[in-house]
Design a protein around this motif. Sequence first.
Motif, PDB file in Angstrom:
ATOM      1  N   SER A   6     -23.424 -30.435 -33.115  1.00 24.68           N
ATOM      2  CA  SER A   6     -24.623 -29.711 -32.668  1.00 24.68           C
ATOM      3  C   SER A   6     -24.990 -30.090 -31.226  1.00 24.68           C
ATOM      4  O   SER A   6     -25.480 -29.250 -30.468  1.00 24.68           O
ATOM      5  CB  SER A   6     -25.801 -29.987 -33.597  1.00 24.68           C
ATOM      6  OG  SER A   6     -26.130 -31.359 -33.594  1.00 24.68           O
ATOM      7  N   ALA A   7     -24.743 -31.333 -30.846  1.00 27.16           N
ATOM      8  CA  ALA A   7     -25.034 -31.764 -29.481  1.00 27.16           C
ATOM      9  C   ALA A   7     -24.083 -31.089 -28.492  1.00 27.16           C
ATOM     10  O   ALA A   7     -24.486 -30.715 -27.385  1.00 27.16           O
ATOM     11  CB  ALA A   7     -24.934 -33.275 -29.360  1.00 27.16           C
ATOM     12  N   LYS A   8     -22.823 -30.929 -28.891  1.00 26.53           N
ATOM     13  CA  LYS A   8     -21.859 -30.241 -28.036  1.00 26.53           C
ATOM     14  C   LYS A   8     -22.268 -28.778 -27.847  1.00 26.53           C
ATOM     15  O   LYS A   8     -22.188 -28.227 -26.737  1.00 26.53           O
ATOM     16  CB  LYS A   8     -20.464 -30.312 -28.637  1.00 26.53           C
ATOM     17  CG  LYS A   8     -19.859 -31.708 -28.609  1.00 26.53           C
ATOM     18  CD  LYS A   8     -18.502 -31.725 -29.265  1.00 26.53           C
ATOM     19  CE  LYS A   8     -17.923 -33.138 -29.291  1.00 26.53           C
ATOM     20  NZ  LYS A   8     -16.636 -33.192 -29.976  1.00 26.53           N
ATOM     21  N   LYS A   9     -22.719 -28.152 -28.937  1.00 31.26           N
ATOM     22  CA  LYS A   9     -23.164 -26.766 -28.851  1.00 31.26           C
ATOM     23  C   LYS A   9     -24.399 -26.660 -27.956  1.00 31.26           C
ATOM     24  O   LYS A   9     -24.537 -25.723 -27.175  1.00 31.26           O
ATOM     25  CB  LYS A   9     -23.490 -26.239 -30.245  1.00 31.26           C
ATOM     26  CG  LYS A   9     -23.926 -24.795 -30.232  1.00 31.26           C
ATOM     27  CD  LYS A   9     -24.201 -24.265 -31.607  1.00 31.26           C
ATOM     28  CE  LYS A   9     -24.652 -22.823 -31.513  1.00 31.26           C
ATOM     29  NZ  LYS A   9     -25.045 -22.270 -32.801  1.00 31.26           N
TER      30      LYS A   9
END
Length: 88
Positions: A6-9
């Motif tokens: 989710s952090a990458k997104k």
Amino acid sequence: MANIKSAKKRIRTNEDARLLNAPVKTEMRTMIKRVEKLVNENNVEDAKVALNVAIKKIDKAVQKGIVHKNNGSRQKSRLVRKVNQLGA
């Protein structure tokens, strides 16, 4: 670097938003500088025309959430005050 999916997104999403917002903010700043330049040159007619364009750009940036409502209001107020002092 982010490890969680989710952090990458979120990083990708923020970058996409930044790329869309940057030209709007740049154009707004350019129009503000144009009004200030015309005021410094004591060019009343062109300053009034440029002021209308700058106000539209500021309002659009506020509408899109690029700058805060109070920030936009403050910038518009300062520009209007400068142009009005020029005409008086």
